[in-house]
Design a protein around this motif. Sequence first.
Motif, PDB file in Angstrom:
ATOM      1  N   ILE A   7       0.744  -1.145  -0.215  1.00 43.31           N
ATOM      2  CA  ILE A   7      -0.054   0.055   0.019  1.00 43.31           C
ATOM      3  C   ILE A   7       0.672   1.414   0.067  1.00 43.31           C
ATOM      4  O   ILE A   7       0.580   2.336  -0.812  1.00 43.31           O
TER       5      ILE A   7
ATOM      6  N   VAL B 151       0.980   4.386  -2.728  1.00 43.62           N
ATOM      7  CA  VAL B 151       0.923   5.684  -2.207  1.00 43.62           C
ATOM      8  C   VAL B 151       2.205   6.646  -2.840  1.00 43.62           C
ATOM      9  O   VAL B 151       1.838   7.704  -3.309  1.00 43.62           O
TER      10      VAL B 151
ATOM     11  N   ALA C 266       1.495   7.240  -6.317  1.00 42.14           N
ATOM     12  CA  ALA C 266       0.691   8.276  -6.480  1.00 42.14           C
ATOM     13  C   ALA C 266       1.331   9.542  -6.272  1.00 42.14           C
ATOM     14  O   ALA C 266       1.044  10.525  -7.080  1.00 42.14           O
ATOM     15  N   PHE C 267       2.046   9.746  -5.414  1.00 40.32           N
ATOM     16  CA  PHE C 267       2.606  11.111  -5.155  1.00 40.32           C
ATOM     17  C   PHE C 267       3.537  11.569  -6.179  1.00 40.32           C
ATOM     18  O   PHE C 267       3.464  12.571  -6.629  1.00 40.32           O
TER      19      PHE C 267
ATOM     20  N   PHE D 134       3.281  10.617  -9.277  1.00 39.21           N
ATOM     21  CA  PHE D 134       2.376  11.166 -10.559  1.00 39.21           C
ATOM     22  C   PHE D 134       1.990  12.484 -10.293  1.00 39.21           C
ATOM     23  O   PHE D 134       1.775  13.429 -11.015  1.00 39.21           O
ATOM     24  N   VAL D 135       1.535  12.750  -9.077  1.00 44.43           N
ATOM     25  CA  VAL D 135       0.659  13.740  -8.734  1.00 44.43           C
ATOM     26  C   VAL D 135       1.759  15.256  -8.782  1.00 44.43           C
ATOM     27  O   VAL D 135       1.432  16.317  -9.281  1.00 44.43           O
ATOM     28  N   PHE D 136       3.084  14.926  -8.085  1.00 42.35           N
ATOM     29  CA  PHE D 136       3.761  16.071  -8.063  1.00 42.35           C
ATOM     30  C   PHE D 136       5.112  16.073  -9.074  1.00 42.35           C
ATOM     31  O   PHE D 136       5.768  17.225  -8.928  1.00 42.35           O
ATOM     32  N   GLY D 137       4.993  15.178 -10.035  1.00 38.10           N
ATOM     33  CA  GLY D 137       6.156  14.954 -11.001  1.00 38.10           C
ATOM     34  C   GLY D 137       5.713  15.851 -11.833  1.00 38.10           C
ATOM     35  O   GLY D 137       4.616  16.246 -12.196  1.00 38.10           O
TER      36      GLY D 137
END
Lengths: 228, 254
Positions: B3, B7, B10-11, B13-16
């Motif tokens: 998990i 996470v 996901a981080f 992806f979101v902040f790159g």
Amino acid sequence: MIELSPADWVAIRLTLKLGLYTTGILLLIGTPLAWWLASGRSPLRTAVQSVVALPIVLPPTVLGFYLLILLGPRGWIGGTLESMGFTHLAFTFTGILIGSVFYSLPFAVQPLYQAFVAIGRRPVEVAASLGAGPLDRFFTVILPLTRGGFIVAATLSFAHTLGEFGAILMIGGSIPGRTKVLSIMIYDHAEAMNYAAAHQLSLLLLSFAFLVLFIIYTVNRRFDVVRP
Amino acid sequence: MRILGLVTLAFCFVFGGHTHASQRLMIAAAADLRFALDDILTIYRSTHPNAQIEVVYGSSGKMTTQILNGAPYDVFFSADISFPERLYREGFAMTKPSVYAVGRIVLWSKRHDASSMTLHDLLQPSIRRVAIAQPAHAPYGLRAKEALMELGLWEEIQPKLVFGENIAHTAQMVESKAADVGIIALSLALFPALATHGYHLIDEQLHNPLTQGYVVTRYGRNNALAQDFAAFMTGQDARAIMEEFGFILPEFDD
């Protein structure tokens, strides 16, 4: 097949960011809150529990309206921030983040509450009598015993945040990259009669919602925690 | 642990991969501009490749409320100049409101041949739902109401009315056939996807003119791109597109 525009990707990124932030904050706030709620019965606890559950029954627009009034440049909080030289929070990411935290609060607190009630006080008392400190008790006793509750709380808050619309529309406007999340993007595509794009994003959210519920029911079966 | 890995992914992806544009421009525009402005922006973006330009569409009244509440729009193109005038009076606009176009309202339908209809036909029993924009905050809705009142049809048509959030939403209600007929902006009826169905131009004597005005907002006061884009909107390329979408353009003395 699926061809997402750069604007769609911006919205997807933003939505995930909002979901992650909200979930993180909710686990931090929700855990002590749920623990306190689970540790006894009193009128105050019942009152707090009702407040926490409000977003389930309240129209999101009510939440959005109050937030706009509070966080905008003429609002209490927004106005104070402005007078201190900061900017107000309407139409900002922070603004929709605050909205999402309130909006998804019950979805984090309820599963945790149920999990804490289910294990009771015994394990913690035993651990304390054996000399475990508060942090130790939390990480080695409570967390492993209520792992299922935490997974459900995190997944539900994350998923529920992705589905947020009304409150974000009111407090956030629909500003690309800042407050234009997926649900608002779909609304915008539909209004622009760009049905193909609306279909794609809707299908994406639909599959995701199904996946989340599938995970939750699987976890529930394994850990026997709660029903969402 | 798995998990945690998810996470982390996901981080990333979101902040790159954030891109930073040298110049940013946030436009608030009335919903009647939805297709015309998209075309105009295509040209403008090609001449300003480094600028990050975003546009938010909505009813003029709602956009005004948002600006009064601190929305970060640099320039505002309203469907009714009274809204920018209000912003100017209250100190939320840096430039005096100026007219960039005049709009028209039309009857439009996907179920019936609107080109052979008049407003009086809306009373026919075969027409069950008539869509107009919310008169309280959408100028095109207010003009539709004025025209219906002028003809003495307003009271009688009440039970049939459904209200769109803004004029593009209203057009979408008719386009999806949820409403039988709608009173929408000519600029939307001329959009290729809608132009497959005819329209009836409503006599402009029946309502106040849809004088459309823009302002550079207080938020955009230091944004050179806001001034530049406003000038572009009154230039030849933009004017040609606006005319294509049925707007009547004022004479500019330059």
